[in-house]
Design an enzyme around this catalytic site. Structure first.
Site, PDB file in Angstrom:
ATOM      1  N   THR A 184      44.927  24.398  45.416  1.00 11.10           N
ATOM      2  CA  THR A 184      44.930  23.006  44.954  1.00 11.10           C
ATOM      3  C   THR A 184      45.065  22.919  43.438  1.00 11.10           C
ATOM      4  OG1 THR A 184      43.582  22.261  46.801  1.00 11.10           O
ATOM      5  CG2 THR A 184      43.615  20.839  44.864  1.00 11.10           C
ATOM      6  N   PHE A 222      34.070  47.523  39.764  1.00 15.06           N
ATOM      7  CA  PHE A 222      33.662  46.157  40.094  1.00 15.06           C
ATOM      8  C   PHE A 222      34.858  45.235  39.881  1.00 15.06           C
ATOM      9  CE2 PHE A 222      32.244  41.892  39.589  1.00 15.06           C
ATOM     10  CZ  PHE A 222      31.209  41.766  40.469  1.00 15.06           C
ATOM     11  N   ASP A 262      42.515  45.440  35.679  1.00 15.14           N
ATOM     12  CA  ASP A 262      41.571  44.323  35.740  1.00 15.14           C
ATOM     13  C   ASP A 262      40.859  44.228  34.394  1.00 15.14           C
ATOM     14  OD1 ASP A 262      39.289  42.777  35.985  1.00 15.14           O
ATOM     15  OD2 ASP A 262      38.702  43.570  37.941  1.00 15.14           O
ATOM     16  N   LYS A 273      36.501  35.248  32.273  1.00 17.31           N
ATOM     17  CA  LYS A 273      35.389  35.331  31.305  1.00 17.31           C
ATOM     18  C   LYS A 273      35.748  34.789  29.912  1.00 17.31           C
ATOM     19  CE  LYS A 273      32.728  39.095  33.420  1.00 17.31           C
ATOM     20  NZ  LYS A 273      31.289  38.903  33.383  1.00 17.31           N
TER      21      LYS A 273
END
Lengths: 497, 497
Positions: free
Chosen positions: A380, A215, A325, A356
């Site tokens: 941005t 995931f 990750d 997280k």
């Protein structure tokens, strides 16, 4: 094994709605642990009537069926989540593993009272163009601080969430990979023109290899590397990128060493095969590999240090980048700031992504990954200084209170006790595994898993599932043996039933 | 045309670093307008020496060459951006159009002093699972408030930034499109299995049509619909999705009506051709069209109401969804909350995305777009309540002070004055255009544009470029004729030089 002294306190919902719980919480100390209740307080079924009414309101304006309950964050405290019906649950799931210190931690609340910090929150800059005067210092003193940054990293790019951290890491890897093919030459006119219409050679058919069960997020690039549940992916176009098998070990590890080593070698051979195949047959060279140190959403599937060491070697051999990750594993829950520190890699990976518990997203990267030109990895906001204020406070607490040592100690205790329960109830639960308090065990069936989570909730314990049959613990870093005992004792009661 | 009374005040950098400016700012009122200086204050070249030193620090830990200066947000006020070298610039670019009320607006600072709001900031929930008790009410009273939500919308999904708002809208469109093909049937086993390995039919080859010159973000899905500058796209794999031409009008509009109408019809015919071609020849049906009401990054290219009305009709005819990307145009700068309100569409578009001035990302969607199942459009945070606190304060100010009317009035004034300058300097600037204060004009060449922006900066005006030759105004909603005169007068001086 554990004394029966931590049953949830059953009180009437009526009394609690009268404000008793709230008053009680106000009278106690603001110290994070002293102010926690001794055990869960259950007032209603969960979700209770107030949650159900709010659900109806929310579902009338969006798809809300994933909502489990409505919380009361003013009343939540430490490891306890309060809901709108007067329930106070021991939370071992912590907002999908994203709350590092629990609720209303005084250190986090304190920094928000500082008018200078309030100005930082009110004046959100475009960090890539007009950063605030303290931004380089903040990056150095918080994200790049010694003991906080993963070993070997001096470069950081900030983002906002896990998906966009992975997506921008993919871009960074593609840019790095293309520059290597270019050998210092400039962009060609053909590349510049073709990329504007999404065609080769400017938009090359490079790929990112990922693993079955992985995931990595839900935007279209990161979703192409996610393979945990069909409901996340069905009906959404994806890049045709290679997918390798991830090890699935037999537990307990100590009695299945040779079989698990074979599993590692099988998966690694497939990785090497795919590197070769995608380059030669499919003409989509693999620019990088993305991997979780522990596949979390996919079921808390672990890989051995050997697996990750060899994976790094194969990735290097084929000229790819290794992206670890750490969105769910990063920030301390495995007992180290970064789970891959457990693997003794021969050198740092190319990229480590986070989000997280770290409050904002981003990625650490080797200096060689720094793009030569600006505006290639850009947007941005490029992160959010208001989140770094909170992270700074969190890191102070982690370091001052040695929370990583505590996580290791409490995690070892939980795992040891879970293994005892496994032996006692071997037809029902198995495969307890984990690092630190990042722990899971399997139930015999999916149905049994779902029922066990429901029963835990009825006893005032908010847990979470992952994969098909696993229950995962994702407590805060302030979770102690005291909290662990409440969980273990109630689990034991449920298993006996 | 404009009196020469607003030259920047030149003071010594030494005096300012001694704290004079800071003291002066502290002595004046906290009212947003009263406390602003009368005109820019220039102390050094920009970037000045302190900015340059900070740049060296920042560039040693990340690719920082896009940084223009280091700001001092504690000293910035209203429409004036302070930097670390004692310069105080009139900011008509406002953090790439993301600051709605300017710097340190008292209403935004005020809400951050409230301990209840501080608790909301410290306790960030997983909104899709455990929202706070006030979340449905906040969504209704802020984002879905009458006069704030675009007409015809009662549904909202919150996100974090513009890219992920567009990415998740794409997913929402694909899910909706697939459900229509399914005619109420369940997922097939083949779909569920194939999506896990990124293959058809589970991962269908649907597409999103976009426009030449468009900018919709930089993650891999949204980047596949971005076509403004090659440096954003080169070396990054992309989906092979259809790209239609966007109108490029001749200005002034009133003397080029028939030619511009032809341009509309040419672009619309190409849209229809691509719908047909991708369905029949490429077997990638177009599930939706994404379009900006004004192409901003691409050069402030406008489309007429006629163009958007017909685009909506064609999209409906082919069973696609119309997604209007209001990330840069939304939140008031065109004089309406949403730019597409200027177009008199026969019905609301299927989706309107937002971010920037709205503080958090997200999208409004028709009820028919609501997925049947949970967890399909989902992520850990699903937005950020701490941003909604700020947005609530911003919206109160917009409504109480009638800022949209002011934006319209000031914008009309600026456009009228720019047209006068255009006549005076017709070899140098042309094609002034805009809605509200969302205004741009073209320079004769790219070089002249870049020089003009630099010269404006030397006079203490922070402007921004877009496309190849355009200078864009993206001031806050609190920008007045007074500020406009400072800009116009200095522009006139530069053009005369």
């Amino acid at each position: 094994m554990i004394a029966k002294r931590m049953q949830p306190v059953l009180v009437s919902a009526r009394a609690l709605r009268g404000g008793e719980l709230h008053n009680w919480l106000r009278t106690i100390s603001t110290q994070p642990f002293a102010s926690e209740p001794k055990s869960p307080v259950i007032a209603t079924e969960i979700p209770g009537p107030v949650s159900q009414e709010l659900y109806r309101q929310m579902n009338s304006i969006q798809q809300a069926s994933s909502v489990q309950l409505f919380a009361d964050y003013e009343k939540s405290i430490g490891n306890y989540l309060a809901d709108v019906d007067g329930n106070l649950m021991l939370d071992i799931y912590m907002q999908i593993s994203s709350m590092p210190l629990g609720y209303n931690h005084p250190a986090m609340l304190q920094v928000l009272t500082d008018p200078r910090n309030q100005k930082i929150i009110a004046n959100r800059p475009a960090l890539g163009v007009f950063p605030n005067r303290d931004w380089p210092e903040k990056l150095k003193n918080v994200l790049l601080k010694k003991g906080i940054a993963p070993p070997g990293f001096s470069h950081i790019t900030t983002m906002m969430c896990g998906s966009c951290s992975n997506e921008n890491s993919f871009k960074n890897i593609f840019i790095w990979y293309a520059e290597k093919q270019r050998h210092g030459k400039s962009f060609t006119k053909e590349e510049m023109d073709s990329c504007m219409i999404n065609q080769v050679p400017g938009s090359p058919k490079y790929s990112i290899m990922s693993f079955e069960g992985a995931f990595h997020g839900r935007t279209l690039g990161s979703l192409s590397t996610t393979h945990s549940k069909y409901i996340h992916k069905i009906d959404v176009p994806a890049f045709d990128w290679p997918i390798a098998p991830f090890p699935r070990y037999k537990y307990p590890l100590e009695s299945n060493e040779s079989e698990n080593k074979q599993e590692d070698d099988f998966c690694l051979a497939k990785v090497e095969y795919l590197f070769d195949k995608y380059k030669r047959e499919k003409h989509f060279p693999v620019a990088g590999v993305i991997v979780e140190p522990i596949q979390a959403e996919g079921g808390d599937n672990h890989g051995s240090p050997y697996f990750f060491q060899k994976l790094q070697q194969i990735t290097k051999k084929y000229g790819g980048a290794l992206l670890i990750d750490e969105v769910q594993t990063g920030g301390g829950p495995t007992g180290k700031m970064w789970c891959h520190e457990h693997f003794n890699l021969e050198s740092p990976p190319h990229i480590v992504t986070f989000s997280k518990k770290m409050q904002l997203g981003g990625y650490y990267h080797l200096e060689e990954m720094k793009p030569n030109q600006p505006y290639r990895v850009f947007n941005t906001w490029m992160g959010d200084p208001s989140k770094l204020i909170l992270l700074e406070a969190i890191i102070d607490v982690i370091l001052k209170e040695n929370l990583l040592d505590r996580v290791t100690r409490v995690g070892n205790y939980v795992l040891q006790e879970l293994k005892k329960l496994e032996n006692e109830f071997s037809n029902t639960i198995n495969s307890s595994r984990g690092r630190g308090t990042f722990i899971a065990f399997n139930c015999a069936t999916s149905k049994l898993r779902d029922e066990t989570i429901k029963k835990l909730l009825r006893k005032g314990i908010q847990a979470g599932g992952c994969g098909n049959t696993a229950i995962r613990l994702r407590p805060s870093l302030t979770f102690t043996e005291h909290h662990a005992n409440i969980f273990l004792e109630n689990l034991q009661t449920i298993l006996k039933e």
